[in-house]
Design an enzyme around this catalytic site. Structure first.
Site, PDB file in Angstrom:
ATOM      1  N   HIS A 268       0.880  -1.185   0.000  1.00  0.00           N
ATOM      2  CA  HIS A 268       0.000   0.000   0.000  1.00  0.00           C
ATOM      3  C   HIS A 268       0.908   1.222   0.000  1.00  0.00           C
ATOM      4  O   HIS A 268       1.716   1.402  -0.908  1.00  0.00           O
ATOM      5  CB  HIS A 268      -0.906  -0.118   1.230  1.00  0.00           C
ATOM      6  CG  HIS A 268      -2.062   0.829   1.303  1.00  0.00           C
ATOM      7  ND1 HIS A 268      -2.421   1.677   0.297  1.00  0.00           N
ATOM      8  CD2 HIS A 268      -2.964   1.068   2.314  1.00  0.00           C
ATOM      9  CE1 HIS A 268      -3.485   2.385   0.664  1.00  0.00           C
ATOM     10  NE2 HIS A 268      -3.833   2.035   1.882  1.00  0.00           N
ATOM     11  N   HIS A 309      -1.502  -2.152  -9.881  1.00  0.00           N
ATOM     12  CA  HIS A 309      -2.496  -1.610  -8.956  1.00  0.00           C
ATOM     13  C   HIS A 309      -3.707  -2.514  -8.950  1.00  0.00           C
ATOM     14  O   HIS A 309      -4.067  -3.067  -9.987  1.00  0.00           O
ATOM     15  CB  HIS A 309      -2.909  -0.194  -9.386  1.00  0.00           C
ATOM     16  CG  HIS A 309      -3.546   0.561  -8.275  1.00  0.00           C
ATOM     17  ND1 HIS A 309      -4.872   0.440  -7.975  1.00  0.00           N
ATOM     18  CD2 HIS A 309      -3.021   1.417  -7.372  1.00  0.00           C
ATOM     19  CE1 HIS A 309      -5.144   1.199  -6.931  1.00  0.00           C
ATOM     20  NE2 HIS A 309      -4.043   1.803  -6.541  1.00  0.00           N
ATOM     21  N   ASP A 367       3.053   5.787  -6.702  1.00  0.00           N
ATOM     22  CA  ASP A 367       4.197   5.696  -5.786  1.00  0.00           C
ATOM     23  C   ASP A 367       5.525   5.656  -6.508  1.00  0.00           C
ATOM     24  O   ASP A 367       6.557   5.996  -5.939  1.00  0.00           O
ATOM     25  CB  ASP A 367       4.056   4.452  -4.899  1.00  0.00           C
ATOM     26  CG  ASP A 367       3.009   4.665  -3.839  1.00  0.00           C
ATOM     27  OD1 ASP A 367       2.855   5.816  -3.421  1.00  0.00           O
ATOM     28  OD2 ASP A 367       2.337   3.705  -3.462  1.00  0.00           O
TER      29      ASP A 367
END
Ligand code: CMC
Length: 427
Positions: A268, A309, A367
């Site tokens: 995450h 994802h 990210d």
């Protein structure tokens, strides 16, 4: 308002009853089948990882992972990133509409007025080792806020919930910067309310009492964008943790601490830190192929961090904006020769062309690029997930508040039991 079924599904259980299951339609996205009647028929649904389970009704954020769409209260993330600011987006997420000029001013002024933390909280930090991970510190000190702000703990009181929301949004950057300053042994910087949200955070991170600190406009704009792009992402692991914790009636600070804990994992929010660690491990462009091969090897648990994802199977719209911001920041800082950034760029190109990643729709996610930007800005790797937590705080609160604004039940999933049947204790 109770939901009205748009149609029904009929489930026929072999050697068992046939059960009518109402289907509800939202304004966008998949219809949902209400499986609650199954419980009366002695069955549960089974969906580990919640891949096909809608855990709640929500009007805050919509994602179409196939098309790469992310809407906050209906507004596309790309438009918010271009025209809005983090604090304006906070208002939108919390209140459902964009603020007018006066509302915006009042909202920003209220956040600015709550940036300081109780002086006693400073002593908490000295209880931690200097090399403690800042996420470990953040979990602790955010949970500890409930020991200081007793006047905003009554979760059924709308006013208490509002004060808690302001406190959390305002104090998170202060606590985040304090966790960094503690790790490097520098004095904590008190917040400066004449600076905007992102400027103030950079000031508390990089300023010191001995000299004047000037915040670069490009960098503070990039930081504001990072906060904004992380503000909410519907029912992800940490938001679900906040909702589940809140469903027992736990206080807001405890709920947000639960969200921070869930965010920390590398699948995450911890992925932005894991991206940099991976780039360091690769170390040289000549070793990229080796790591790409490892990522593709079914027998090797290694994954390319910052790729893939659960929801986005086309592209992550946040990553698109973040990539542009990364280019701006690298240009502003005059960075083109950093070896890790070179590895990142090469990895991005390879993964976008490699059949394994293309077929599995594994694109660089938010990210991947936020890690690159934060590294270029001189933010230590261990602070990356902390910065994600600062931005996401508003999303957690918006969902927690939405849950408390309508009747809800305590979250209590069931299980498929595969352990021993009853047996006697040997004696
Ligand atoms: N590198 C190599 N292979 C991958 C990767 C990756 N990063 N991600 C997924 N796969 C493969 C996986 O092995 C599986 O292959 P197969 O079908 O042959 O078994 C397939 O792709 C589907 O993967 P999954 O694990 O079933 O997908 P998921 O939806 O459960 O996991 C994910 C999503 C984000 C946890 C995963 O893609 C991952 O671990 N990515 C790396 C960590 C990361 O960057 N996380 C940040 C997510 S964005 C920030 C946020 O919203 O929190």
């Amino acid at each position: 308002m109770p939901l009205k079924p748009s149609k029904k599904a009929v489930l026929s259980i072999e050697d068992g009853p046939t059960v009518d299951l109402p289907i509800y339609s939202g304004t966008l996205g998949q219809d949902v089948i209400d499986v609650s009647p199954l419980a009366k028929n002695n069955h549960f649904t089974f969906d580990p990882g919640f891949v096909a389970t809608a855990a709640c009704e929500s009007a805050i954020t919509f994602i179409d992972g196939g098309k790469g769409v992310l809407l906050h209260r209906g507004y596309p993330i790309e438009q918010l990133a271009e025209h809005s600011s983090y604090l304006e987006t906070c208002f939108l997420l919390l209140n459902g509409e964009l603020p007018n000029k006066a509302q915006k001013q009042t909202f920003e002024a209220t956040v600015h007025r709550h940036t300081m933390v109780h002086e006693q909280l400073r002593t908490f930090f000295t209880g931690f080792r200097r090399d403690a991970h800042p996420m470990a510190i953040l979990c602790g000190v955010v949970g500890a806020l409930s020991a200081f702000y007793h006047d905003s703990l009554e979760v059924s009181d709308e006013e208490h919930r509002e004060i808690a929301a302001f406190r959390l949004i305002a104090k998170m950057p202060t606590l985040a910067a304090m966790s960094y300053k503690y790790s490097i042994g520098q004095p904590f910087m008190y917040p400066r309310n004449d600076l905007n949200y992102a400027e103030n955070f950079l000031y508390m991170m990089f300023g010191n009492p001995c000299e004047e600190f000037k915040v670069s406009k490009v960098l503070s704009t990039a930081m504001d964008k990072i906060f904004l792009l992380h503000a909410d992402h519907e029912q992800n692991a940490s938001t679900s943790a906040v909702r589940l914790t809140g469903s027992s009636g736990a206080n807001p600070f405890a709920c947000i601490a639960a969200g921070i804990a869930a965010l920390w994992g590398p699948s995450h929010g911890g992925a932005n830190e894991a991206v940099l660690k991976m780039l360091e491990e690769i170390g040289d462009e000549s070793r990229i192929d080796e790591f790409v091969d490892r990522a593709k090897d079914k027998n090797d648990p290694f994954r390319l961090m910052g790729f893939g994802h659960r929801v986005y199977k086309n592209f992550d719209p946040r990553a698109k904006v973040m990539k542009e911001t990364a280019d701006e920041v690298l240009k502003e800082l005059g960075i083109s020769n950093d070896p890790l950034l070179k590895i990142a760029k090469r990895l991005e190109t390879i993964a976008l062309e490699d059949a394994y990643f293309v077929e599995k729709k594994l694109y660089p996610n938010v990210d991947f690029y936020s890690g690159i930007i934060l590294k270029a800005m001189g933010i230590p790797t261990s602070m990356f997930t902390v910065i994600f937590a600062v931005g996401r705080t508003v999303g957690w609160i918006a969902h927690w508040n939405e849950m408390h604004s309508a009747p809800f039940k305590i979250g209590r999933p069931r299980q498929l039991y595969t352990g021993h049947t009853a047996r006697d204790y040997p004696h």
